[in-house]
Design an enzyme around this catalytic site. Sequence first.
Site, PDB file in Angstrom:
ATOM      1  N   GLY A  27       5.978 -12.071  10.060  1.00 49.33           N
ATOM      2  CA  GLY A  27       7.009 -13.039   9.672  1.00 49.33           C
ATOM      3  C   GLY A  27       8.361 -12.361   9.513  1.00 49.33           C
ATOM      4  O   GLY A  27       9.380 -12.815  10.051  1.00 49.33           O
ATOM      5  N   HIS A  28       8.362 -11.245   8.772  1.00 46.01           N
ATOM      6  CA  HIS A  28       9.607 -10.481   8.620  1.00 46.01           C
ATOM      7  C   HIS A  28      10.121  -9.996   9.980  1.00 46.01           C
ATOM      8  O   HIS A  28      11.316 -10.052  10.264  1.00 46.01           O
ATOM      9  CB  HIS A  28       9.383  -9.246   7.741  1.00 46.01           C
ATOM     10  CG  HIS A  28       8.958  -9.534   6.333  1.00 46.01           C
ATOM     11  ND1 HIS A  28       7.707  -9.221   5.870  1.00 46.01           N
ATOM     12  CD2 HIS A  28       9.624 -10.088   5.294  1.00 46.01           C
ATOM     13  CE1 HIS A  28       7.621  -9.566   4.591  1.00 46.01           C
ATOM     14  NE2 HIS A  28       8.765 -10.096   4.218  1.00 46.01           N
ATOM     15  N   GLN A  52      13.960 -11.903 -10.049  1.00 45.02           N
ATOM     16  CA  GLN A  52      13.393 -13.169  -9.573  1.00 45.02           C
ATOM     17  C   GLN A  52      11.927 -13.330  -9.963  1.00 45.02           C
ATOM     18  O   GLN A  52      11.296 -14.319  -9.600  1.00 45.02           O
ATOM     19  CB  GLN A  52      13.582 -13.329  -8.067  1.00 45.02           C
ATOM     20  CG  GLN A  52      12.725 -12.413  -7.214  1.00 45.02           C
ATOM     21  CD  GLN A  52      13.131 -12.496  -5.751  1.00 45.02           C
ATOM     22  OE1 GLN A  52      14.207 -12.064  -5.361  1.00 45.02           O
ATOM     23  NE2 GLN A  52      12.253 -13.069  -4.929  1.00 45.02           N
ATOM     24  N   VAL A 167       6.051 -17.981  10.624  1.00 49.16           N
ATOM     25  CA  VAL A 167       5.059 -17.267  11.434  1.00 49.16           C
ATOM     26  C   VAL A 167       3.717 -17.354  10.706  1.00 49.16           C
ATOM     27  O   VAL A 167       3.648 -17.118   9.495  1.00 49.16           O
ATOM     28  CB  VAL A 167       5.470 -15.799  11.656  1.00 49.16           C
ATOM     29  CG1 VAL A 167       4.393 -15.045  12.423  1.00 49.16           C
ATOM     30  CG2 VAL A 167       6.799 -15.744  12.393  1.00 49.16           C
ATOM     31  N   SER A 177       3.483 -11.562   2.121  1.00 45.97           N
ATOM     32  CA  SER A 177       3.087 -10.276   1.540  1.00 45.97           C
ATOM     33  C   SER A 177       1.991 -10.488   0.501  1.00 45.97           C
ATOM     34  O   SER A 177       1.145  -9.625   0.290  1.00 45.97           O
ATOM     35  CB  SER A 177       4.290  -9.603   0.888  1.00 45.97           C
ATOM     36  OG  SER A 177       5.346  -9.488   1.825  1.00 45.97           O
TER      37      SER A 177
HETATM   38  P1  AMP Z   1      10.221 -11.651   1.244  1.00 41.87           P
HETATM   39  O1  AMP Z   1       9.992 -10.230   1.647  1.00 41.87           O
HETATM   40  O2  AMP Z   1       8.974 -12.393   0.873  1.00 41.87           O
HETATM   41  O3  AMP Z   1      11.333 -11.809   0.247  1.00 41.87           O
HETATM   42  O4  AMP Z   1      10.732 -12.395   2.560  1.00 41.87           O
HETATM   43  C1  AMP Z   1      11.856 -11.935   3.243  1.00 41.87           C
HETATM   44  C2  AMP Z   1      12.252 -12.959   4.284  1.00 41.87           C
HETATM   45  O5  AMP Z   1      11.179 -13.136   5.208  1.00 41.87           O
HETATM   46  C3  AMP Z   1      12.523 -14.341   3.676  1.00 41.87           C
HETATM   47  O6  AMP Z   1      13.645 -14.907   4.322  1.00 41.87           O
HETATM   48  C4  AMP Z   1      11.267 -15.086   3.979  1.00 41.87           C
HETATM   49  O7  AMP Z   1      11.448 -16.479   4.079  1.00 41.87           O
HETATM   50  C5  AMP Z   1      10.885 -14.507   5.324  1.00 41.87           C
HETATM   51  N1  AMP Z   1       9.460 -14.721   5.585  1.00 41.87           N
HETATM   52  C6  AMP Z   1       8.430 -14.394   4.788  1.00 41.87           C
HETATM   53  N2  AMP Z   1       7.255 -14.801   5.342  1.00 41.87           N
HETATM   54  C7  AMP Z   1       7.578 -15.410   6.513  1.00 41.87           C
HETATM   55  C8  AMP Z   1       6.809 -16.069   7.534  1.00 41.87           C
HETATM   56  N3  AMP Z   1       5.487 -16.163   7.474  1.00 41.87           N
HETATM   57  N4  AMP Z   1       7.480 -16.577   8.585  1.00 41.87           N
HETATM   58  C9  AMP Z   1       8.833 -16.498   8.659  1.00 41.87           C
HETATM   59  N5  AMP Z   1       9.598 -15.901   7.732  1.00 41.87           N
HETATM   60  C10 AMP Z   1       8.991 -15.361   6.671  1.00 41.87           C
END
Ligand code: AMP
Length: 281
Positions: A27-28, A52, A167, A177
Amino acid sequence: MKQVARQARTEGRPTGFVPTMGALHAGHMSLVRAARAECGPVIASIFVNPTQFGPKEDFQKYPRTFEADRVLLEETGVDFLFAPEAAEIYPLGFRTWVNVEGLSDRLDGRSRPGHFRGVTTIVLKLLEIVQPQRAFFGRKDAQQARLIQQMARDLHMDSEIVVCPVVREPDGLAMSSRNAYLNPVERQAATALYRALDGARRGIERGERDALRLIAAMREVIRAEPLVEPEYVELVDAETLEPVTLLRGACLALLAARVGTTRLIDNLLIEERDGWFQTTL
Ligand code: AMP
């Protein structure tokens, strides 16, 4: 980082920025690829933002896989990685917070008081440091993306906020994560979130427009999975995040649930197009 970013902005192409909390997955990496397609240089950040997380949440045990993340980002063509220390971001005496009123109190904001204040504050700080032309976020966190767009608009920020598709794993579970916390039985049960949203999607394709009936059907799918405890199941206007009774314009079906001790979220985007509804999982 400010110096590097200032230099990067003189290079002609727009700079792209992908903020993350690390423990990176596909996703990232989709955000990094979207940034690479349009921007150069691409800057990513890894920062597990303490403000947060609520006092009883998973800040301490949040997965930290810095070295693997660093390699992955390098291989995917990220030019700069910003990984500050918490003490640098929140020095002693830090006092300024950003709050997007109204939008931050609902849904996840109700379950996690103060969560979005932490999110918008860190995102504003990162965008101030990096000052990218474009910043990339995932629709996986739909409420967060909506708040950040509102903040960027309200504060006349120069960065364009780009929201990218969700994703998913092959069985539909949205990548996160936090999926790493799930044991194999919970991992299997966790697909109920996707199955509920997919049921709503099919209902809409059959012509269902009534939000309460769609919500009831989603709840039913989740109720059938004893390991999944729903926190909220809502159908809201995509702009105001207020509940709707009938589908109209752009809406989001949003779910949050606990699978064991792990809290997961997911959503379905519903967009009206010439009287038809296009659904995107
Ligand atoms: P995080 O590391 O959880 O703060 O996420 C960092 C970025 O990745 C944020 O903009 C999330 O929305 C995006 N993100 C996390 N999981 C996904 C996913 N499965 N598909 C698309 N973007 C994602």
